[in-house]
Design a protein around this motif. Structure first.
Motif, PDB file in Angstrom:
ATOM      1  N   ILE A   1       0.861  -1.181   0.000  1.00 15.45           N
ATOM      2  CA  ILE A   1       0.000   0.000   0.000  1.00 15.45           C
ATOM      3  C   ILE A   1       0.893   1.225   0.000  1.00 15.45           C
ATOM      4  O   ILE A   1       1.924   1.273   0.668  1.00 15.45           O
ATOM      5  CB  ILE A   1      -0.981   0.059   1.199  1.00 15.45           C
TER       6      ILE A   1
ATOM      7  N   SER B   1      -0.870   7.938   1.202  1.00 19.90           N
ATOM      8  CA  SER B   1      -0.737   9.326   0.765  1.00 19.90           C
ATOM      9  C   SER B   1       0.114  10.103   1.767  1.00 19.90           C
ATOM     10  O   SER B   1      -0.115  10.047   2.970  1.00 19.90           O
ATOM     11  CB  SER B   1      -2.128   9.944   0.645  1.00 19.90           C
TER      12      SER B   1
ATOM     13  N   SER C   1      -5.519   7.833   3.264  1.00 16.06           N
ATOM     14  CA  SER C   1      -5.860   7.502   1.894  1.00 16.06           C
ATOM     15  C   SER C   1      -4.706   6.672   1.366  1.00 16.06           C
ATOM     16  O   SER C   1      -3.537   7.009   1.588  1.00 16.06           O
ATOM     17  CB  SER C   1      -6.027   8.770   1.061  1.00 16.06           C
TER      18      SER C   1
ATOM     19  N   ASP D   1      -3.317   3.532  -1.783  1.00 13.47           N
ATOM     20  CA  ASP D   1      -3.494   2.792  -3.024  1.00 13.47           C
ATOM     21  C   ASP D   1      -2.847   1.420  -2.862  1.00 13.47           C
ATOM     22  O   ASP D   1      -1.793   1.302  -2.227  1.00 13.47           O
ATOM     23  CB  ASP D   1      -2.792   3.500  -4.189  1.00 13.47           C
TER      24      ASP D   1
ATOM     25  N   VAL E   1      -0.623  -1.181  -4.590  1.00 11.40           N
ATOM     26  CA  VAL E   1       0.331  -1.161  -5.689  1.00 11.40           C
ATOM     27  C   VAL E   1       1.041  -2.509  -5.781  1.00 11.40           C
ATOM     28  O   VAL E   1       1.255  -3.182  -4.775  1.00 11.40           O
ATOM     29  CB  VAL E   1       1.366  -0.017  -5.545  1.00 11.40           C
TER      30      VAL E   1
ATOM     31  N   VAL F   1      -0.477   0.641 -10.097  1.00  9.07           N
ATOM     32  CA  VAL F   1      -1.532   0.867  -9.110  1.00  9.07           C
ATOM     33  C   VAL F   1      -2.675  -0.102  -9.430  1.00  9.07           C
ATOM     34  O   VAL F   1      -3.235  -0.077 -10.520  1.00  9.07           O
ATOM     35  CB  VAL F   1      -2.041   2.329  -9.136  1.00  9.07           C
TER      36      VAL F   1
ATOM     37  N   SER G   1      -6.985   2.361  -6.356  1.00  3.88           N
ATOM     38  CA  SER G   1      -6.605   3.652  -5.783  1.00  3.88           C
ATOM     39  C   SER G   1      -7.710   4.261  -4.937  1.00  3.88           C
ATOM     40  O   SER G   1      -8.878   3.892  -5.039  1.00  3.88           O
ATOM     41  CB  SER G   1      -6.200   4.620  -6.896  1.00  3.88           C
ATOM     42  N   GLY G   2      -7.297   5.198  -4.112  1.00  3.04           N
ATOM     43  CA  GLY G   2      -8.236   6.001  -3.337  1.00  3.04           C
ATOM     44  C   GLY G   2      -8.926   5.291  -2.194  1.00  3.04           C
ATOM     45  O   GLY G   2     -10.003   5.709  -1.768  1.00  3.04           O
TER      46      GLY G   2
ATOM     47  N   GLN H   1     -14.741   0.337  -5.844  1.00  5.66           N
ATOM     48  CA  GLN H   1     -13.703  -0.211  -4.983  1.00  5.66           C
ATOM     49  C   GLN H   1     -14.129  -1.563  -4.405  1.00  5.66           C
ATOM     50  O   GLN H   1     -13.328  -2.505  -4.357  1.00  5.66           O
ATOM     51  CB  GLN H   1     -13.362   0.765  -3.856  1.00  5.66           C
TER      52      GLN H   1
END
Length: 123
Positions: free
Chosen positions: A24, A27, A59, A61, A63, A68, A71-72, A97
């Motif tokens: 992950i 952010s 927040s 993502d 990966v 990615v 996301s979000g 999601q």
């Protein structure tokens, strides 16, 4: 007919799985954190020696290498598992999601079944 699945992984109430290399990217943090396992309800990640507090929300993502996958995501730390592992839940997932997580878990399950069948055929 009674069907039951015994699992030592009941804490999250959903099938947990892992993907080698999945991480992950939180952010505002410089490096990704390795995901130990995940489910449709939450995930566990290695804190890499960084201190996280129960209740913190981020927040993030999913990966895999440079790619990615999802996301979000909003994740909330709900427990310090120990040995540098943090247990998280997803917060307010949107429909997309949820569907992506469901599909990701399902794909891993399918591959596990195929590998077991191949292993059984080769035994």
């Amino acid at each position: 007919m009674d069907i039951s699945f015994d699992s030592k992984n009941q804490a999250r109430g959903a099938f947990r799985t892992s993907i080698p290399g999945l991480a992950i990217k939180i952010s505002g943090k410089p490096a990704p954190y390795s995901v130990k396992d995940f489910s449709v309800n939450g995930l566990a990640f290695s804190s890499g020696g960084r201190k996280f507090n129960v209740g913190e929300q981020f927040s993030a993502d999913f990966v895999l290498g440079p790619k990615v996958i999802l996301s979000g995501l909003t994740i909330k730390i709900v427990r310090d598992i120990g040995k540098g592992l943090m247990g998280c839940i997803y917060v307010d997932l949107d429909k997309y999601q949820e569907e992506r997580l469901d599909k990701l878990v399902l794909e891993v399950q399918k591959r596990m079944i195929m590998m077991r069948k191949q292993k059984g055929a080769n035994s």
